[in-house]
Design a protein around this motif. Structure first.
Motif, mmCIF file in Angstrom:
data_model
loop_
_atom_site.group_PDB
_atom_site.id
_atom_site.type_symbol
_atom_site.label_atom_id
_atom_site.label_comp_id
_atom_site.label_asym_id
_atom_site.label_seq_id
_atom_site.Cartn_x
_atom_site.Cartn_y
_atom_site.Cartn_z
ATOM 1 N N UNK A 1 -9.683 11.962 -61.479
ATOM 2 C CA UNK A 1 -8.460 12.508 -62.062
ATOM 3 C C UNK A 1 -7.969 11.756 -63.290
ATOM 4 N N UNK A 2 -8.322 10.479 -63.406
ATOM 5 C CA UNK A 2 -7.798 9.694 -64.525
ATOM 6 C C UNK A 2 -8.864 9.307 -65.539
ATOM 7 N N UNK A 3 -10.123 9.306 -65.116
ATOM 8 C CA UNK A 3 -11.178 8.834 -65.998
ATOM 9 C C UNK A 3 -11.324 7.319 -65.954
ATOM 10 N N UNK A 4 -10.508 6.647 -65.164
ATOM 11 C CA UNK A 4 -10.594 5.192 -64.991
ATOM 12 C C UNK A 4 -11.376 4.963 -63.706
ATOM 13 N N UNK A 5 -12.649 4.619 -63.847
ATOM 14 C CA UNK A 5 -13.531 4.526 -62.682
ATOM 15 C C UNK A 5 -13.487 3.162 -62.023
ATOM 16 N N UNK A 6 -13.098 2.146 -62.757
ATOM 17 C CA UNK A 6 -12.974 0.814 -62.171
ATOM 18 C C UNK A 6 -11.545 0.583 -61.712
ATOM 19 N N UNK A 7 -11.232 -0.652 -61.421
ATOM 20 C CA UNK A 7 -9.874 -0.981 -60.987
ATOM 21 C C UNK A 7 -8.926 -0.945 -62.185
ATOM 22 N N UNK A 8 -7.652 -0.790 -61.895
ATOM 23 C CA UNK A 8 -6.656 -0.756 -62.962
ATOM 24 C C UNK A 8 -6.569 -2.096 -63.673
ATOM 25 N N UNK A 9 -6.836 -3.183 -62.939
ATOM 26 C CA UNK A 9 -6.791 -4.511 -63.559
ATOM 27 C C UNK A 9 -7.837 -4.652 -64.660
ATOM 28 N N UNK A 10 -8.947 -3.923 -64.522
ATOM 29 C CA UNK A 10 -10.035 -4.005 -65.500
ATOM 30 C C UNK A 10 -9.973 -2.906 -66.555
ATOM 31 N N UNK A 11 -9.013 -2.020 -66.456
ATOM 32 C CA UNK A 11 -8.890 -0.930 -67.431
ATOM 33 C C UNK A 11 -8.322 -1.475 -68.736
ATOM 34 N N UNK A 12 -8.898 -1.040 -69.832
ATOM 35 C CA UNK A 12 -8.394 -1.462 -71.144
ATOM 36 C C UNK A 12 -7.180 -0.609 -71.514
ATOM 37 N N UNK A 13 -6.449 -1.061 -72.510
ATOM 38 C CA UNK A 13 -5.303 -0.293 -72.993
ATOM 39 C C UNK A 13 -5.755 1.083 -73.492
ATOM 40 N N UNK A 14 -6.950 1.147 -74.109
ATOM 41 C CA UNK A 14 -7.472 2.439 -74.567
ATOM 42 C C UNK A 14 -7.778 3.362 -73.389
ATOM 43 N N UNK A 15 -8.340 2.809 -72.310
ATOM 44 C CA UNK A 15 -8.603 3.611 -71.106
ATOM 45 C C UNK A 15 -7.309 4.211 -70.580
ATOM 46 N N UNK A 16 -6.271 3.407 -70.561
ATOM 47 C CA UNK A 16 -4.976 3.868 -70.038
ATOM 48 C C UNK A 16 -4.360 4.908 -70.969
ATOM 49 N N UNK A 17 -4.466 4.686 -72.281
ATOM 50 C CA UNK A 17 -3.964 5.685 -73.235
ATOM 51 C C UNK A 17 -4.699 7.011 -73.066
ATOM 52 N N UNK B 1 5.481 7.977 -54.010
ATOM 53 C CA UNK B 1 4.380 7.247 -53.380
ATOM 54 C C UNK B 1 3.092 8.068 -53.389
ATOM 55 N N UNK B 2 3.204 9.382 -53.206
ATOM 56 C CA UNK B 2 2.015 10.234 -53.262
ATOM 57 C C UNK B 2 1.403 10.206 -54.659
ATOM 58 N N UNK B 3 2.236 10.228 -55.680
ATOM 59 C CA UNK B 3 1.728 10.131 -57.050
ATOM 60 C C UNK B 3 1.000 8.806 -57.242
ATOM 61 N N UNK B 4 1.609 7.710 -56.799
ATOM 62 C CA UNK B 4 0.975 6.398 -56.930
ATOM 63 C C UNK B 4 -0.318 6.333 -56.108
ATOM 64 N N UNK B 5 -0.337 6.969 -54.929
ATOM 65 C CA UNK B 5 -1.550 6.984 -54.108
ATOM 66 C C UNK B 5 -2.699 7.675 -54.837
ATOM 67 N N UNK B 6 -2.410 8.818 -55.444
ATOM 68 C CA UNK B 6 -3.450 9.543 -56.188
ATOM 69 C C UNK B 6 -3.989 8.683 -57.324
ATOM 70 N N UNK B 7 -3.115 7.919 -57.941
ATOM 71 C CA UNK B 7 -3.513 7.095 -59.082
ATOM 72 C C UNK B 7 -4.177 5.785 -58.675
ATOM 73 N N UNK B 8 -4.015 5.352 -57.439
ATOM 74 C CA UNK B 8 -4.576 4.068 -57.033
ATOM 75 C C UNK B 8 -5.785 4.179 -56.120
ATOM 76 N N UNK B 9 -5.929 5.253 -55.371
ATOM 77 C CA UNK B 9 -7.089 5.406 -54.489
ATOM 78 C C UNK B 9 -8.343 5.647 -55.316
ATOM 79 N N UNK B 10 -9.365 4.881 -55.053
ATOM 80 C CA UNK B 10 -10.595 4.991 -55.830
ATOM 81 C C UNK B 10 -11.204 6.381 -55.809
ATOM 82 N N UNK B 11 -11.098 7.074 -54.688
ATOM 83 C CA UNK B 11 -11.720 8.389 -54.551
ATOM 84 C C UNK B 11 -11.043 9.445 -55.430
ATOM 85 N N UNK B 12 -9.779 9.237 -55.752
ATOM 86 C CA UNK B 12 -9.072 10.188 -56.617
ATOM 87 C C UNK B 12 -8.847 9.629 -58.017
#
Length: 177
Positions: free
Chosen positions: A114-130, A99-110
């Motif tokens: 940490x991921x380079x995905x500045x918008x929501x995950x729903x709006x991230x492209x497959x290239x952004x995720x790769x 859950x802590x890993x998922x929190x880091x990946x889902x909270x906007x502030x982190x």
């Protein structure tokens, strides 16, 4: 020329206080953002509502090549259900780490830094995720590499434990007794 110890700036009390205040504000904001515990998603036990957008975005990218494009929605749903079952059988301490890993990946502030995905995950492209997955896999920070490895193992174990995955790899399934 390598700098000597006398050339390296020393952190003053004032600098230390500024750093401490900034770090406290950052951690407080992160704590406040995650202070309301999310409930498990509908029909799920361990995967929380707040985890679903991330997982629904990442799982199809991680399954590329193992699943035909037209089967990705069904494979994603099966993997998500299998992941939930696996997480539900973890010890409380291990589930907390997941859950802590998922929190880091889902909270906007982190998520952004940490991921380079500045918008929501729903709006991230497959290239952004790769790019995020590649960034974590090849990071100089051991913690990010461990996060990538954990995420990869959780998703792949969830996928390959489903009967849908067995046909793809030629596994006939467990013997019937």
């Amino acid at each position: 020329m390598t700098p000597s110890l006398t050339d390296i700036p020393v952190l003053s009390r004032r600098g230390l206080l500024k750093f401490s205040v900034g770090a406290s504000l950052f951690l407080s904001a992160a704590g406040l953002a995650g202070c309301s515990p999310s409930q498990p998603g509908q029909g799920l036990t361990a995967v929380r509502d707040s985890d679903l957008p991330f997982l629904r975005a990442v799982i199809p990218v991680m399954l590329e090549g193992a699943v035909a494009v037209e089967q990705l929605p069904a494979a994603t749903a099966a993997t998500l259900q299998s992941l939930d079952t696996g997480l539900a059988h973890l010890s409380p301490a291990m589930l907390k780490l997941a859950h802590q890993l998922f929190d880091v990946l889902t909270l906007g502030i982190t998520r952004g830094p940490l991921t380079g995905v500045w918008g929501t995950w729903e709006n991230a492209s497959a290239d952004d995720i790769r790019q995020f997955l590649d960034r974590w896999e090849n990071s100089s920070l051991n913690l990010l590499r461990q996060g990538h490895s954990s995420l990869l193992q959780m998703v792949m174990m969830a996928w390959y434990s489903t009967p849908e995955a067995w046909a793809h790899c030629g596994y006939p399934g467990p013997p019937t007794v």
